[in-house]
Design a protein around this motif. Structure first.
Motif, PDB file in Angstrom:
ATOM      1  N   TYR A 183       0.847  -1.189   0.000  1.00 25.05           N
ATOM      2  CA  TYR A 183       0.000   0.000   0.000  1.00 25.05           C
ATOM      3  C   TYR A 183       0.885   1.243   0.000  1.00 25.05           C
ATOM      4  CZ  TYR A 183      -3.903  -3.058   0.963  1.00 25.05           C
ATOM      5  OH  TYR A 183      -4.846  -4.026   0.872  1.00 25.05           O
ATOM      6  N   THR A 184       1.623   1.400  -1.065  1.00 24.54           N
ATOM      7  CA  THR A 184       2.527   2.527  -1.195  1.00 24.54           C
ATOM      8  C   THR A 184       2.357   3.136  -2.580  1.00 24.54           C
ATOM      9  OG1 THR A 184       4.379   1.347  -2.209  1.00 24.54           O
ATOM     10  CG2 THR A 184       4.227   1.253   0.188  1.00 24.54           C
ATOM     11  N   SER A 185       2.977   4.276  -2.767  1.00 22.81           N
ATOM     12  CA  SER A 185       2.942   4.923  -4.072  1.00 22.81           C
ATOM     13  C   SER A 185       3.770   4.150  -5.103  1.00 22.81           C
ATOM     14  CB  SER A 185       3.441   6.358  -3.961  1.00 22.81           C
ATOM     15  OG  SER A 185       4.761   6.376  -3.469  1.00 22.81           O
ATOM     16  N   LYS A 186       4.527   3.170  -4.664  1.00 21.78           N
ATOM     17  CA  LYS A 186       5.351   2.365  -5.569  1.00 21.78           C
ATOM     18  C   LYS A 186       4.503   1.677  -6.638  1.00 21.78           C
ATOM     19  CE  LYS A 186       9.138   0.088  -4.434  1.00 21.78           C
ATOM     20  NZ  LYS A 186       9.954   0.738  -5.414  1.00 21.78           N
ATOM     21  N   PHE A 187       3.231   1.422  -6.322  1.00 25.65           N
ATOM     22  CA  PHE A 187       2.364   0.706  -7.245  1.00 25.65           C
ATOM     23  C   PHE A 187       1.344   1.618  -7.929  1.00 25.65           C
ATOM     24  CE2 PHE A 187       3.854  -2.446  -4.155  1.00 25.65           C
ATOM     25  CZ  PHE A 187       4.594  -3.217  -5.031  1.00 25.65           C
ATOM     26  N   ILE A 188       1.605   2.918  -7.904  1.00 26.10           N
ATOM     27  CA  ILE A 188       0.792   3.875  -8.658  1.00 26.10           C
ATOM     28  C   ILE A 188       1.597   4.269  -9.890  1.00 26.10           C
ATOM     29  CG2 ILE A 188      -0.257   6.162  -8.684  1.00 26.10           C
ATOM     30  CD1 ILE A 188      -0.825   5.818  -5.718  1.00 26.10           C
ATOM     31  N   PHE A 189       0.993   4.078 -11.048  1.00 26.42           N
ATOM     32  CA  PHE A 189       1.693   4.268 -12.310  1.00 26.42           C
ATOM     33  C   PHE A 189       0.941   5.225 -13.219  1.00 26.42           C
ATOM     34  CE2 PHE A 189       2.620   0.007 -10.786  1.00 26.42           C
ATOM     35  CZ  PHE A 189       3.999  -0.029 -10.862  1.00 26.42           C
ATOM     36  N   ASN A 190       1.689   5.872 -14.108  1.00 26.88           N
ATOM     37  CA  ASN A 190       1.075   6.631 -15.197  1.00 26.88           C
ATOM     38  C   ASN A 190       0.386   5.599 -16.085  1.00 26.88           C
ATOM     39  OD1 ASN A 190       0.641   7.709 -17.812  1.00 26.88           O
ATOM     40  ND2 ASN A 190       2.196   9.252 -17.455  1.00 26.88           N
ATOM     41  N   ASN A 191      -0.871   5.841 -16.406  1.00 28.54           N
ATOM     42  CA  ASN A 191      -1.643   4.840 -17.131  1.00 28.54           C
ATOM     43  C   ASN A 191      -1.795   5.162 -18.616  1.00 28.54           C
ATOM     44  OD1 ASN A 191      -2.988   2.382 -17.219  1.00 28.54           O
ATOM     45  ND2 ASN A 191      -4.978   3.352 -16.996  1.00 28.54           N
ATOM     46  N   SER A 192      -0.839   5.822 -19.202  1.00 23.88           N
ATOM     47  CA  SER A 192      -0.887   6.082 -20.638  1.00 23.88           C
ATOM     48  C   SER A 192      -0.684   4.772 -21.400  1.00 23.88           C
ATOM     49  CB  SER A 192       0.204   7.068 -21.048  1.00 23.88           C
ATOM     50  OG  SER A 192      -0.013   8.312 -20.425  1.00 23.88           O
ATOM     51  N   PHE A 193      -1.487   4.562 -22.424  1.00 25.85           N
ATOM     52  CA  PHE A 193      -1.353   3.343 -23.216  1.00 25.85           C
ATOM     53  C   PHE A 193      -2.012   3.523 -24.574  1.00 25.85           C
ATOM     54  CE2 PHE A 193      -5.488   2.855 -21.328  1.00 25.85           C
ATOM     55  CZ  PHE A 193      -6.248   2.201 -22.280  1.00 25.85           C
ATOM     56  N   ALA A 194      -1.688   2.611 -25.467  1.00 22.65           N
ATOM     57  CA  ALA A 194      -2.339   2.511 -26.778  1.00 22.65           C
ATOM     58  C   ALA A 194      -2.632   1.036 -27.014  1.00 22.65           C
ATOM     59  CB  ALA A 194      -1.446   3.053 -27.884  1.00 22.65           C
ATOM     60  N   ARG A 195      -3.777   0.777 -27.621  1.00 25.37           N
ATOM     61  CA  ARG A 195      -4.181  -0.612 -27.862  1.00 25.37           C
ATOM     62  C   ARG A 195      -4.712  -0.744 -29.281  1.00 25.37           C
ATOM     63  NH1 ARG A 195      -7.406  -3.217 -23.338  1.00 25.37           N
ATOM     64  NH2 ARG A 195      -5.390  -4.103 -22.860  1.00 25.37           N
ATOM     65  N   LEU A 196      -4.209  -1.757 -29.980  1.00 29.11           N
ATOM     66  CA  LEU A 196      -4.762  -2.117 -31.282  1.00 29.11           C
ATOM     67  C   LEU A 196      -6.052  -2.876 -30.993  1.00 29.11           C
ATOM     68  CD1 LEU A 196      -4.565  -2.260 -34.364  1.00 29.11           C
ATOM     69  CD2 LEU A 196      -3.173  -4.333 -34.089  1.00 29.11           C
ATOM     70  N   ARG A 197      -7.149  -2.143 -31.003  1.00 30.34           N
ATOM     71  CA  ARG A 197      -8.441  -2.705 -30.603  1.00 30.34           C
ATOM     72  C   ARG A 197      -8.949  -3.720 -31.632  1.00 30.34           C
ATOM     73  NH1 ARG A 197     -11.072  -1.702 -25.959  1.00 30.34           N
ATOM     74  NH2 ARG A 197     -10.718   0.485 -26.195  1.00 30.34           N
ATOM     75  N   ASN A 198      -8.754  -3.404 -32.913  1.00 28.69           N
ATOM     76  CA  ASN A 198      -9.267  -4.294 -33.950  1.00 28.69           C
ATOM     77  C   ASN A 198      -8.455  -4.112 -35.228  1.00 28.69           C
ATOM     78  OD1 ASN A 198     -11.187  -4.479 -36.494  1.00 28.69           O
ATOM     79  ND2 ASN A 198     -11.933  -5.920 -34.964  1.00 28.69           N
ATOM     80  N   VAL A 199      -8.186  -5.210 -35.902  1.00 33.72           N
ATOM     81  CA  VAL A 199      -7.566  -5.172 -37.224  1.00 33.72           C
ATOM     82  C   VAL A 199      -8.186  -6.299 -38.048  1.00 33.72           C
ATOM     83  CG1 VAL A 199      -5.576  -6.614 -36.573  1.00 33.72           C
ATOM     84  CG2 VAL A 199      -5.388  -5.066 -38.515  1.00 33.72           C
ATOM     85  N   THR A 200      -8.509  -5.975 -39.283  1.00 33.88           N
ATOM     86  CA  THR A 200      -9.116  -6.959 -40.185  1.00 33.88           C
ATOM     87  C   THR A 200      -8.406  -6.912 -41.530  1.00 33.88           C
ATOM     88  OG1 THR A 200     -11.268  -6.625 -39.129  1.00 33.88           O
ATOM     89  CG2 THR A 200     -11.271  -7.727 -41.262  1.00 33.88           C
ATOM     90  N   LEU A 201      -8.044  -8.073 -42.022  1.00 35.10           N
ATOM     91  CA  LEU A 201      -7.433  -8.204 -43.340  1.00 35.10           C
ATOM     92  C   LEU A 201      -8.309  -9.155 -44.143  1.00 35.10           C
ATOM     93  CD1 LEU A 201      -5.052  -7.704 -45.296  1.00 35.10           C
ATOM     94  CD2 LEU A 201      -3.950  -9.718 -44.260  1.00 35.10           C
ATOM     95  N   GLY A 202      -8.735  -8.707 -45.328  1.00 41.35           N
ATOM     96  CA  GLY A 202      -9.621  -9.530 -46.131  1.00 41.35           C
ATOM     97  C   GLY A 202      -9.224  -9.562 -47.591  1.00 41.35           C
TER      98      GLY A 202
END
Length: 177
Positions: free
Chosen positions: A94-113
């Motif tokens: 229970y310390t600040s050691k486990f608080i992180f900047n939560n910036s992220f990017a996610r490839l939510r969907n990709v389709t190749l047809g």
């Protein structure tokens, strides 16, 4: 022990900016589309990571625990492990050691047809035939992903043993008669 004088504001879970972008391309029967979601800023208390950082017999531990304090590793990132009191390591989580900047990017969907040429499909009395492969949540970039946790959390800003977003790959056939 801690006191009120040691408490300080470390931020909140609300990102400064979030959104997504999508695009699709097609050329000679081949099509590609994707959607990327991003979130910049906001804090995350990674309780899943914190819980995996204390020693409990019979439970898995995070590989980062290898950087715990020992006499040979006095400048370790994490405190000394102990099995004397099962929750001694957890209480220090229970310390600040486990608080992180939560910036992220996610490839939510990709389709190749690929849509077969009409001169081929006409032979089978088919208007169009498209084969495709689709992937969802295939790649996540950010500090939570490096720790093995999911950055998409509730407004509370904690991981709280939540089931992560599922990665999936599917194949399909689209037929128009």
């Amino acid at each position: 022990m801690t006191s009120d004088s040691q408490q300080k504001y470390l931020g909140d879970a609300i990102p400064k900016l979030f959104g997504g972008f999508t695009n699709s391309f097609s050329y000679k029967g081949i099509d590609l589309s994707f959607m990327i979601y991003y979130s910049i800023g906001g804090k995350l208390y990674d309780s899943d990571y914190a819980q995996s950082m204390y020693y409990r017999r019979g439970y898995s531990m995070h590989p980062d625990m290898l950087d715990s304090w020992t006499p040979e590793n006095p400048n370790a990132e994490f405190p000394r492990l102990t099995n004397y009191y099962a929750y001694a390591n957890y209480m220090s989580s229970y310390t600040s050691k486990f608080i992180f900047n939560n910036s992220f990017a996610r490839l939510r969907n990709v389709t190749l047809g690929y849509t077969l040429p009409k001169n081929f499909t006409k032979k089978f009395q088919v208007n169009s035939l498209r084969l495709f492969v689709q992937g969802d949540n295939l790649v996540t970039i950010g500090s939570a992903a490096r720790r093995g946790t999911d950055p998409e959390q509730s407004i509370s800003g904690t991981t709280a043993n939540r089931f992560p977003v599922t990665k999936s790959v599917s194949f399909g056939l689209q037929l128009n008669l």
